[in-house]
Design an enzyme around this catalytic site. Structure first.
Site, PDB file in Angstrom:
ATOM      1  N   TRP A 166      17.001   0.100  38.921  1.00 31.97           N
ATOM      2  CA  TRP A 166      17.277   1.103  39.437  1.00 31.97           C
ATOM      3  C   TRP A 166      18.743   1.671  39.506  1.00 31.97           C
ATOM      4  O   TRP A 166      18.949   2.699  39.358  1.00 31.97           O
ATOM      5  CB  TRP A 166      16.532   1.503  40.934  1.00 31.97           C
ATOM      6  CG  TRP A 166      17.250   0.856  41.843  1.00 31.97           C
ATOM      7  CD1 TRP A 166      16.987  -0.463  42.297  1.00 31.97           C
ATOM      8  CD2 TRP A 166      18.405   1.292  42.711  1.00 31.97           C
ATOM      9  NE1 TRP A 166      17.799  -0.871  43.566  1.00 31.97           N
ATOM     10  CE2 TRP A 166      18.771   0.299  43.549  1.00 31.97           C
ATOM     11  CE3 TRP A 166      19.089   2.395  42.715  1.00 31.97           C
ATOM     12  CZ2 TRP A 166      19.740   0.349  44.498  1.00 31.97           C
ATOM     13  CZ3 TRP A 166      20.080   2.612  43.312  1.00 31.97           C
ATOM     14  CH2 TRP A 166      20.470   1.663  44.284  1.00 31.97           C
ATOM     15  N   GLU A 265      21.126 -10.419  32.987  1.00 32.70           N
ATOM     16  CA  GLU A 265      22.207  -9.826  33.842  1.00 32.70           C
ATOM     17  C   GLU A 265      21.596  -9.835  35.287  1.00 32.70           C
ATOM     18  O   GLU A 265      20.683  -8.896  35.517  1.00 32.70           O
ATOM     19  CB  GLU A 265      22.650  -8.512  33.390  1.00 32.70           C
ATOM     20  CG  GLU A 265      23.403  -8.530  32.083  1.00 32.70           C
ATOM     21  CD  GLU A 265      24.580  -9.113  32.085  1.00 32.70           C
ATOM     22  OE1 GLU A 265      25.223  -9.356  33.134  1.00 32.70           O
ATOM     23  OE2 GLU A 265      25.157  -9.252  30.836  1.00 32.70           O
ATOM     24  N   LEU A 266      22.093 -10.791  36.014  1.00 30.08           N
ATOM     25  CA  LEU A 266      21.223 -10.715  37.388  1.00 30.08           C
ATOM     26  C   LEU A 266      22.062 -10.227  38.503  1.00 30.08           C
ATOM     27  O   LEU A 266      23.187  -9.817  38.455  1.00 30.08           O
ATOM     28  CB  LEU A 266      20.647 -12.283  37.557  1.00 30.08           C
ATOM     29  CG  LEU A 266      19.666 -12.677  36.359  1.00 30.08           C
ATOM     30  CD1 LEU A 266      19.275 -14.234  36.593  1.00 30.08           C
ATOM     31  CD2 LEU A 266      18.693 -11.757  35.952  1.00 30.08           C
ATOM     32  N   CYS A 299      25.777  -4.779  41.604  1.00 33.26           N
ATOM     33  CA  CYS A 299      25.735  -6.257  41.291  1.00 33.26           C
ATOM     34  C   CYS A 299      26.881  -7.038  41.538  1.00 33.26           C
ATOM     35  O   CYS A 299      26.995  -8.090  42.042  1.00 33.26           O
ATOM     36  CB  CYS A 299      24.959  -6.436  40.022  1.00 33.26           C
ATOM     37  SG  CYS A 299      26.195  -5.672  38.814  1.00 33.26           S
TER      38      CYS A 299
HETATM   39  P1  NAD Z   1      14.318  -5.913  40.007  1.00 34.56           P
HETATM   40  O1  NAD Z   1      14.375  -7.639  39.520  1.00 34.56           O
HETATM   41  O2  NAD Z   1      13.358  -5.955  41.158  1.00 34.56           O
HETATM   42  O3  NAD Z   1      13.857  -4.960  38.728  1.00 34.56           O
HETATM   43  C1  NAD Z   1      14.250  -4.940  37.504  1.00 34.56           C
HETATM   44  C2  NAD Z   1      13.313  -4.601  36.529  1.00 34.56           C
HETATM   45  O4  NAD Z   1      12.565  -5.611  36.219  1.00 34.56           O
HETATM   46  C3  NAD Z   1      12.516  -3.370  36.824  1.00 34.56           C
HETATM   47  O5  NAD Z   1      12.532  -2.367  35.862  1.00 34.56           O
HETATM   48  C4  NAD Z   1      11.101  -4.004  37.351  1.00 34.56           C
HETATM   49  O6  NAD Z   1      10.199  -3.127  36.938  1.00 34.56           O
HETATM   50  C5  NAD Z   1      11.125  -5.086  36.250  1.00 34.56           C
HETATM   51  N1  NAD Z   1      10.151  -6.230  36.420  1.00 34.56           N
HETATM   52  C6  NAD Z   1       9.466  -6.594  37.688  1.00 34.56           C
HETATM   53  N2  NAD Z   1       8.873  -7.673  37.556  1.00 34.56           N
HETATM   54  C7  NAD Z   1       8.788  -7.852  36.076  1.00 34.56           C
HETATM   55  C8  NAD Z   1       7.923  -8.692  35.397  1.00 34.56           C
HETATM   56  N3  NAD Z   1       7.189  -9.542  35.853  1.00 34.56           N
HETATM   57  N4  NAD Z   1       8.080  -8.576  33.928  1.00 34.56           N
HETATM   58  C9  NAD Z   1       8.945  -7.887  33.231  1.00 34.56           C
HETATM   59  N5  NAD Z   1       9.577  -6.837  34.092  1.00 34.56           N
HETATM   60  C10 NAD Z   1       9.367  -6.964  35.329  1.00 34.56           C
HETATM   61  O7  NAD Z   1      15.796  -5.609  40.214  1.00 34.56           O
HETATM   62  P2  NAD Z   1      16.052  -3.929  40.868  1.00 34.56           P
HETATM   63  O8  NAD Z   1      15.826  -4.095  42.531  1.00 34.56           O
HETATM   64  O9  NAD Z   1      15.641  -2.859  40.254  1.00 34.56           O
HETATM   65  O10 NAD Z   1      17.697  -4.015  40.847  1.00 34.56           O
HETATM   66  C11 NAD Z   1      18.382  -4.929  41.718  1.00 34.56           C
HETATM   67  C12 NAD Z   1      18.904  -6.230  41.117  1.00 34.56           C
HETATM   68  O11 NAD Z   1      19.391  -5.895  39.724  1.00 34.56           O
HETATM   69  C13 NAD Z   1      19.905  -6.958  42.081  1.00 34.56           C
HETATM   70  O12 NAD Z   1      19.575  -8.446  42.109  1.00 34.56           O
HETATM   71  C14 NAD Z   1      20.951  -6.534  41.120  1.00 34.56           C
HETATM   72  O13 NAD Z   1      22.064  -7.440  41.501  1.00 34.56           O
HETATM   73  C15 NAD Z   1      20.519  -6.795  39.914  1.00 34.56           C
HETATM   74  N6  NAD Z   1      21.618  -6.206  38.813  1.00 34.56           N
HETATM   75  C16 NAD Z   1      22.262  -6.693  38.081  1.00 34.56           C
HETATM   76  C17 NAD Z   1      23.320  -6.021  37.199  1.00 34.56           C
HETATM   77  C18 NAD Z   1      24.288  -6.905  36.324  1.00 34.56           C
HETATM   78  O14 NAD Z   1      24.644  -6.502  35.350  1.00 34.56           O
HETATM   79  N7  NAD Z   1      24.299  -8.216  36.397  1.00 34.56           N
HETATM   80  C19 NAD Z   1      23.506  -4.980  37.287  1.00 34.56           C
HETATM   81  C20 NAD Z   1      22.761  -3.993  38.220  1.00 34.56           C
HETATM   82  C21 NAD Z   1      21.782  -4.772  38.953  1.00 34.56           C
END
Ligand code: NAD
Length: 506
Positions: A166, A265-266, A299
């Site tokens: 998001w 990218e986590l 992140c």
């Molecule tokens: P999230 O992992 O909850 O969701 C990310 C996406 O994955 C969403 O679109 C979600 O619907 C999808 N998803 C969920 N379950 C899935 C599945 N089983 N199969 C496929 N897709 C699935 O993350 P969030 O809460 O939206 O974002 C926050 C996280 O993202 C934090 O941990 C943050 O650090 C990370 N983040 C990393 C970076 C980076 O570049 N390293 C940048 C921004 C955010």
């Protein structure tokens, strides 16, 4: 009569909701089941948009549309032709930055001054990859065989699935979409269920560029079934994921079904060290940007702070006093410095971690409790906690909020060990006037990014991504475009004579 009033009130509410459709094969469509879900405005906790909830069937339609476009003319266009579409996207972004910023702010709670500026700046990424489109070259190999000329070329991979979180969604879409399109791939983008609106507005801009149907598809839905169906679909060859580590584990399992190439990218728990010789005013600004910018929902948030013993008390006092002055408020207001958090769930995770940390001896220096605006939105104030050790919950876990855990250190060696003692390795920061020390610490930190005497910067030419549990694969920069290609080797026999013995491999 009461019932009628209730129904009409509900109808009124429904009609006030902004409606979006999915962008599949160049058309705006509902989900096959007509199922929808609503996204909340984090400022007041009320639903404001309604979007389709994609089923497995919808995903299958979207992926097939992308495959059809891939089998069509898209990969065969001259790179510069594809680049023209990227430049058109860049121009649309610049022209519509205000609108995109507004939608993203309402949907995510991020400050309008940041979302608008980002939408405008993200245009640079499309221009950057447009420029690179015709610069990815092949090779002629110095081969060890007579009468053979062997070349390698970089070919597109096929259908890419992009999974977007998001936060910073325009950036995190650009670093996947732009290199994918530049190299001739097609794509299905899944927005986050926590904030799906911005990508649909962006879809309208993509449509305006006249890009061939099916090259870019945008869907909305939950992890299950939408995200799973997309990342495990047989026709998907490449998955570009940004999100949390737990979801990443699902993605890897899903990719066992289609054996797709995955980049991750986590999250992060990025450490920052302030040495006694640091320019303190500069360090204060960098630390504030790192953990309180975007209310800490970044992140790369610098959420673990190590201060050298000799300056600890005095410098900590300065950070606390700076944090107390931060202005919370509505995210559209230009004077606001911190808006609401994106979701109630996040706020509750933060509260739980703070409670546990204080129970285990952490000392609260400021913040720590929901802000008074909280009865409407998810506001949380800048929070600073002194921790004896960095295994306390707020110092160890990614919180995605404005919570800074502060620890002491004596010398360089000790702080390097402490900075590395965490599962994540995304970003890091060092404040010192000694450039040799800056370099030494940067070299020793197991993180994808180190900021020396600065923080929270991005650029199309600067690779971005982590080590350890922060994932693998880099986004942005020249190299990342190659992650959207495969090397193909072609052997040319230059001899007019028939092959030698066909039963031995030569
Ligand atoms: P999230 O992992 O909850 O969701 C990310 C996406 O994955 C969403 O679109 C979600 O619907 C999808 N998803 C969920 N379950 C899935 C599945 N089983 N199969 C496929 N897709 C699935 O993350 P969030 O809460 O939206 O974002 C926050 C996280 O993202 C934090 O941990 C943050 O650090 C990370 N983040 C990393 C970076 C980076 O570049 N390293 C940048 C921004 C955010």
């Amino acid at each position: 009569q009461m019932m009628l009033i209730l129904i009409s009130k509900n109808l009124l509410k429904m009609s006030e909701l902004k409606q979006y459709k999915m962008f599949i094969d160049g058309e705006w469509v509902d989900s096959e089941s007509k199922k929808t879900f609503k996204s909340l405005n984090p400022e007041n906790n009320e639903p404001w948009v309604e979007v389709p909830q994609a089923s497995e069937k919808d995903i299958d339609i979207a992926v097939n549309a992308a495959q059809k476009a891939f089998d069509g003319s898209w990969p065969n266009l001259f790179p510069r032709e594809r680049a023209k579409y990227l430049k058109a996207i860049a121009n649309e972004l610049r022209e519509n930055a205000e609108l995109l910023g507004k939608i993203e702010t309402i949907d995510t709670g991020k400050l309008f001054k940041e979302t608008k500026t980002q939408a405008n700046y993200i245009a640079e990424y499309y221009d950057y990859y447009a420029g690179l489109a015709d610069k990815v070259e092949g090779t002629v190999l110095p081969i060890d065989k007579a009468n053979m000329q062997v070349i390698t070329t970089r070919v597109p991979i096929g259908v890419v699935a992009a999974i977007i979180p998001w936060n910073s969604q325009m950036l995190l879409t650009a670093v996947k979409l732009a290199p994918a399109l530049a190299m001739g791939n097609t794509i299905v983008i899944k927005s986050s269920e926590l904030a799906p609106a911005t990508l649909f507005e962006f879809g309208k801009l993509i449509e305006k560029t006249g890009i061939p149907k099916g090259v870019v598809n945008i869907v909305s839905g939950f992890g299950e079934p939408c995200g799973r169906a997309l990342t495990s679909h047989k026709l998907v060859e490449r998955v570009a994921f940004t999100g949390g580590p737990e979801t990443a584990r699902h993605i890897i399992r899903n990719s066992a079904d289609n054996l797709s190439q995955v980049s991750l990218e986590l999250g992060g728990k990025s450490p920052v060290a302030v040495f006694e010789d640091a320019d303190q005013e500069n360090a204060l600004n960098g630390i504030t940007a790192g953990i309180f910018g975007a209310s800490g929902q970044s992140c790369i948030a610098g959420s673990r702070l190590y201060i050298q013993n000799s300056i600890y008390d005095n410098f900590l006092e300065k950070i606390v006093s700076r944090a107390n002055k931060i202005k919370l408020g509505p995210p559209m207001d230009a004077k606001t410095q911190m808006g609401p958090l994106n979701s109630l769930k996040q706020l509750e995770i933060i509260e739980k971690n703070i409670k546990l940390t204080l129970e285990q001896g952490g000392k609260l220096r400021c913040g720590g409790k929901r802000h008074t605006f909280s009865n409407k939105g998810y506001y949380f104030p800048p929070t600073i906690i002194e921790c004896d050790n960095h295994n306390l919950p707020t110092a160890e876990n990614e919180l995605f909020g404005p919570v800074l855990s502060v620890m002491k250190f004596n010398d360089e060696k000790e702080v390097i060990n402490k900075m590395n003692d965490n599962q994540y390795g995304l970003s890091s920061g060092v404040y010192t006037k000694d450039i040799n020390r800056g370099l030494r610490v940067s070299n020793a930190i197991r993180a994808g990014i180190t900021f020396v005497n600065t923080y929270r910067l991005i650029s199309p030419s600067a690779p971005f991504g982590g080590m350890k549990d922060s994932g693998y694969g880099k986004e942005a920069g020249i190299e990342s475009i190659k992650d959207y290609t495969r090397i193909k080797t072609t052997w040319f026999n230059t001899s007019d004579k028939p092959m030698d013995d066909p039963f031995t491999m030569g």
